[in-house]
Design a protein around this motif. Structure first.
Motif, mmCIF file in Angstrom:
data_model
loop_
_atom_site.group_PDB
_atom_site.id
_atom_site.type_symbol
_atom_site.label_atom_id
_atom_site.label_comp_id
_atom_site.label_asym_id
_atom_site.label_seq_id
_atom_site.Cartn_x
_atom_site.Cartn_y
_atom_site.Cartn_z
ATOM 1 N N SER A 57 1.075 -0.991 -0.604
ATOM 2 C CA SER A 57 0.331 -0.178 0.283
ATOM 3 C C SER A 57 1.035 1.398 -0.109
ATOM 4 C CB SER A 57 -0.872 -0.026 1.158
ATOM 5 O OG SER A 57 -0.492 0.011 2.736
ATOM 6 N N SER A 58 1.886 1.776 0.086
ATOM 7 C CA SER A 58 2.955 2.351 0.074
ATOM 8 C C SER A 58 2.416 3.169 -1.570
ATOM 9 C CB SER A 58 4.388 1.615 -0.577
ATOM 10 O OG SER A 58 4.916 2.642 -0.837
ATOM 11 N N SER A 59 3.033 4.237 -1.162
ATOM 12 C CA SER A 59 2.253 5.437 -1.857
ATOM 13 C C SER A 59 3.394 6.153 -3.391
ATOM 14 C CB SER A 59 2.071 7.011 -1.053
ATOM 15 O OG SER A 59 3.554 7.417 -1.144
ATOM 16 N N SER A 60 4.595 5.163 -2.702
ATOM 17 C CA SER A 60 5.402 5.062 -4.329
ATOM 18 C C SER A 60 5.233 4.949 -5.277
ATOM 19 C CB SER A 60 6.911 4.330 -3.261
ATOM 20 O OG SER A 60 7.978 4.403 -4.770
ATOM 21 N N SER A 61 5.758 6.077 -6.231
ATOM 22 C CA SER A 61 5.144 5.303 -7.227
ATOM 23 C C SER A 61 5.810 4.863 -8.518
ATOM 24 C CB SER A 61 4.294 6.713 -8.519
ATOM 25 O OG SER A 61 5.870 7.604 -8.838
ATOM 26 N N LYS A 62 6.876 4.921 -7.733
ATOM 27 C CA LYS A 62 8.471 3.636 -8.932
ATOM 28 C C LYS A 62 7.959 1.783 -8.655
ATOM 29 C CE LYS A 62 12.059 5.613 -7.421
ATOM 30 N NZ LYS A 62 13.679 6.178 -7.401
ATOM 31 N N TYR A 63 8.055 2.348 -10.131
ATOM 32 C CA TYR A 63 8.091 0.277 -10.031
ATOM 33 C C TYR A 63 9.120 -0.319 -11.323
ATOM 34 C CZ TYR A 63 5.082 -0.027 -14.334
ATOM 35 O OH TYR A 63 4.727 0.116 -15.256
ATOM 36 N N LEU A 64 9.908 -1.320 -10.742
ATOM 37 C CA LEU A 64 10.835 -1.877 -11.655
ATOM 38 C C LEU A 64 10.008 -2.991 -12.462
ATOM 39 C CD1 LEU A 64 13.540 -3.111 -12.651
ATOM 40 C CD2 LEU A 64 13.204 -4.413 -10.373
ATOM 41 N N ALA A 65 10.267 -3.310 -13.823
ATOM 42 C CA ALA A 65 9.383 -4.632 -14.915
ATOM 43 C C ALA A 65 10.564 -5.001 -14.062
ATOM 44 C CB ALA A 65 9.068 -3.712 -15.993
ATOM 45 N N LEU A 66 10.390 -6.803 -14.388
ATOM 46 C CA LEU A 66 11.193 -7.701 -14.928
ATOM 47 C C LEU A 66 11.004 -8.528 -16.334
ATOM 48 C CD1 LEU A 66 14.453 -9.063 -13.974
ATOM 49 C CD2 LEU A 66 12.169 -10.714 -12.220
ATOM 50 N N HIS A 67 11.146 -8.715 -16.949
ATOM 51 C CA HIS A 67 11.086 -9.970 -18.052
ATOM 52 C C HIS A 67 11.625 -11.203 -17.961
ATOM 53 C CE1 HIS A 67 10.319 -11.282 -21.933
ATOM 54 N NE2 HIS A 67 9.074 -11.599 -21.672
ATOM 55 N N LEU A 68 10.907 -12.110 -16.921
ATOM 56 C CA LEU A 68 11.746 -13.185 -16.310
ATOM 57 C C LEU A 68 11.091 -14.062 -17.739
ATOM 58 C CD1 LEU A 68 13.337 -14.413 -14.538
ATOM 59 C CD2 LEU A 68 11.180 -15.071 -12.747
ATOM 60 N N ILE A 89 3.282 -3.634 -22.395
ATOM 61 C CA ILE A 89 2.769 -1.966 -22.149
ATOM 62 C C ILE A 89 3.380 -1.991 -20.502
ATOM 63 C CG2 ILE A 89 0.578 0.019 -21.527
ATOM 64 C CD1 ILE A 89 -0.227 -2.157 -23.917
ATOM 65 N N ALA A 90 2.998 -2.830 -20.520
ATOM 66 C CA ALA A 90 3.229 -2.652 -18.690
ATOM 67 C C ALA A 90 5.034 -2.204 -18.134
ATOM 68 C CB ALA A 90 3.108 -3.808 -17.482
ATOM 69 N N CYS A 91 6.221 -2.825 -18.883
ATOM 70 C CA CYS A 91 6.944 -3.080 -18.911
ATOM 71 C C CYS A 91 8.052 -1.970 -19.611
ATOM 72 C CB CYS A 91 7.832 -4.177 -19.638
ATOM 73 S SG CYS A 91 7.302 -5.590 -18.849
#
Length: 629
Positions: free
Chosen positions: A394-405, A535-537
């Motif tokens: 529920s963190s308000s941080s907007s950054k995310y890392l996308a990992l194509h596994l 798109i998400a990546c």
């Protein structure tokens, strides 16, 4: 040799001489010598010396002097021989060292030696050395060290979420610019019709579409809207209009080529195969040059009025290619292929939930989602379910890392690598190859392939989830990082994903973030689900690939370069170097592991123009696609 015999004889003489009181008292010579015979002179003779004895004594001295001179000469000779042998030994060792230097450099300074032979010797030596390294698929010790390091909650490196901004931002998109004057519309596509049925998944099909657009322009032909082949691997019957906006595609490229939705009636009734108008991948070389199409395909097109390409996987070279045709390739990929609204809407929902309450519009959002759905990311009034219930923090941080596994069973089976599953894994992958890759399965039985250990040390194996999570931890992503894992069914299932979630609890997939009802329209359509991943990546604050050879990773990284303005970092692991580091997992210390992984990653962040012959979809920094300020 003579010196050694003389010295040995003298030692023997000393041992055989009887003790004499004369020798001990007066220090004289023994009374008998095996070489010189009995000595008739005694120390007690005093001054009364017989002349004959004097002559004999003189002879004795001369003989002794000659013997000493001979001994000295022999010693000098032996020293000279030893010196000669040392010189020869030094010369041979120096030649051997030079040979090793030639092998290391892969170049021959000796004109009499065959460079190909030297290179083959180098490869054989490397293969032998690498074959001694064994991989067992387990990283228990390293995972424990990673967990301890993440538990310390250190600050992330400053450049972790950044690219070399100044150099990267100097490149601007310009593939939409057209420098030619459009010909008379009545002449567009006058040479006939081009059809294509592209194989593979959505990303291979995307490449095939852009390549066939260029071929149609090259041959001055009319393009029929592409069709997609049903694959027994992807099991998806989606067609072009189920994924991309047909009208936008046709309208945007109308100044470049003529596009129609279907063949004219008079050509629809033709059986194309008997007349030679069907061209398969078997009949074409990979990355064929424009000359091939002009020489072999254009005559068929002019004769029959239509050519149908079946498969069309990587059948157009990147170089040499005329400037305008290369730019058309980029124009198609980055501007003409927009996803349909249904995919854009669901993808916008996915991105909004990934960014949490701190949502914002990123540089790529407009191009990926369109103006309407890009602005919806900022709409916090939507009835999104709580992130805790959807598997995210529920963190308000907007950054995310996308990992194509890229660790689905098709990739795992095709790689011919070993991933620690023992006989069960080997039997399962053999069965999969026999069913889905019969040609490869036959080759493995008739041809000798490099061993699984050699493939791994050469960087030819996809990263496992364990290796991927160790890489992320070593790069410095903290434990609270929100990680989006793209991909279909990971080989090994939840057991292997558990390794990721144990170190990064805020790990999510589209299946966790979207409800069953939201995913229902895409059920059984793997290509459309892959579009959501794309798109998400592409929209992520940072993107990490695990297999740089993957089409999705290549297209996503190229898209981020083209539209990212130097703000969209991509992690491209050097798998060969990473494999070398991971081979030491039983002994390497975590701080050493961190330093080596970060150094290898920094070396992949250099901003440079597209190398000759490489894909413009992956490396769009070239004069045809982007303009350098």
């Amino acid at each position: 040799m003579r010196l050694l015999l003389i010295m040995g004889q003298e030692r023997l003489d000393d041992e055989e001489r009887p003790e004499s009181p004369d020798l001990h008292v007066y220090g004289g010579t023994p009374s008998h010598s095996p070489r010189l015979g009995p000595i008739r002179c005694s120390a007690f003779a005093g001054d009364l010396i017989n002349p004959k004895q004097t002559i004999k004594r003189g002879n004795k001295k001369r003989i002794r002097a000659c013997s000493e001179r001979g001994t000295a000469k022999a010693a000098i000779g032996v020293i000279a021989i030893l010196g000669f042998f040392c010189l020869i030994n030094w010369f041979m060792l120096s030649r051997l060292h030079e040979g090793r230097v030639w092998l290391r450099r892969g170049l021959s300074k000796n004109p009499n030696r065959n460079p190909k032979l030297i290179l083959s010797q180098k490869e054989e030596r490397k293969r032998f050395e690498k074959s001694k390294r064994k991989y067992n698929g387990t990283y228990g010790r390293m995972l424990s060290l990673a967990a301890h390091a993440l538990g310390e909650n250190k600050l992330e490196p400053k450049d972790l979420w950044q690219e070399p901004r100044e150099q990267a931002s100097a490149w601007k998109p310009c593939a939409e610019q057209r420098s030619f004057t459009c010909p008379d519309r009545s002449l567009d596509g006058k040479n006939g019709y081009i059809m294509v049925t592209a194989n593979g998944g959505i990303n291979q099909q995307r490449v095939a579409v852009c390549n066939i657009v260029v071929v149609a322009r090259l041959l001055n032909a009319t393009l029929v809207i592409p069709k997609f082949m049903l694959s027994d691997v992807w099991t998806d019957a989606s067609q072009f209009g189920d994924i991309y906006q047909e009208e936008h595609f046709m309208k945007y490229l109308s100044p470049d080529i003529r596009i129609v939705k279907e063949l004219p009636n008079d050509l629809q009734s033709l059986d194309l195969e008997p007349i030679g108008s069907v061209v398969t991948d078997i009949e074409m070389m990979k990355e064929a040059k424009p000359d091939f199409y002009m020489k072999h395909i254009l005559p068929i097109l002019l004769k029959n009025g239509v050519v149908h390409f079946v498969g069309f996987g990587n059948r157009l070279a990147f170089d040499p290619m005329p400037f305008e045709l290369q730019r058309l390739r980029c124009r198609c990929n980055f501007h003409a292929l927009n996803f349909i609204p249904r995919i854009q809407e669901t993808a916008a929902l996915l991105v909004r939930r990934l960014r949490g309450s701190g949502s914002y519009v990123a540089p790529l959002d407009q191009h990926l989602l369109g103006p309407k759905f890009a602005s919806s990311i900022l709409d916090n009034k939507s009835s999104d379910p709580p992130l805790q219930q959807k598997g995210a923090s529920s963190s308000s941080s907007s950054k995310y890392l996308a990992l194509h596994l890229r660790f689905e069973i098709d990739m795992v089976a095709h790689s011919l690598c070993y991933f620690g599953g023992g006989k069960t894994e080997q039997n399962e992958l053999d069965s999969y190859r026999q069913k889905h890759f019969p040609s490869l399965s036959t080759l493995t039985k008739t041809k000798k392939f490099p061993s699984a250990d050699v493939l791994r040390t050469e960087g030819l194996c996809p990263l496992t989830p364990e290796e991927a999570v160790l890489m992320l931890a070593a790069l410095g992503f903290n434990r609270e990082t929100r990680v989006f894992v793209a991909g279909a069914n990971i080989y090994g299932g939840s057991r292997r994903l558990a390794v990721l979630t144990s170190l990064y609890p805020n790990l999510v997939t589209k299946e966790k973030l979207l409800s069953q009802s939201e995913l229902q329209p895409f059920k059984n359509f793997s290509s459309q689900l892959a579009a959501l991943d794309f798109i998400a990546c592409a929209a992520a604050d940072a993107f990490a690939m695990t297999d740089p050879g993957s089409q999705l990773s290549s297209l996503v990284s190229g898209y981020r370069i083209y539209y990212g303005d130097g703000k969209m970092p991509t992690i491209r692991p050097n798998k060969r170097r990473l494999s070398d580091i991971l081979m030491k997992n039983s002994t390497i210390e975590w701080n050493v592991f961190e330093k080596r992984v970060r150094k290898a990653n920094r070396q992949t962040k250099h901003v440079s123009a597209r190398p000759t012959g490489r894909s413009v979809y992956r490396y769009p920094r070239c004069k045809e696609c982007m303009c350098h300020a």
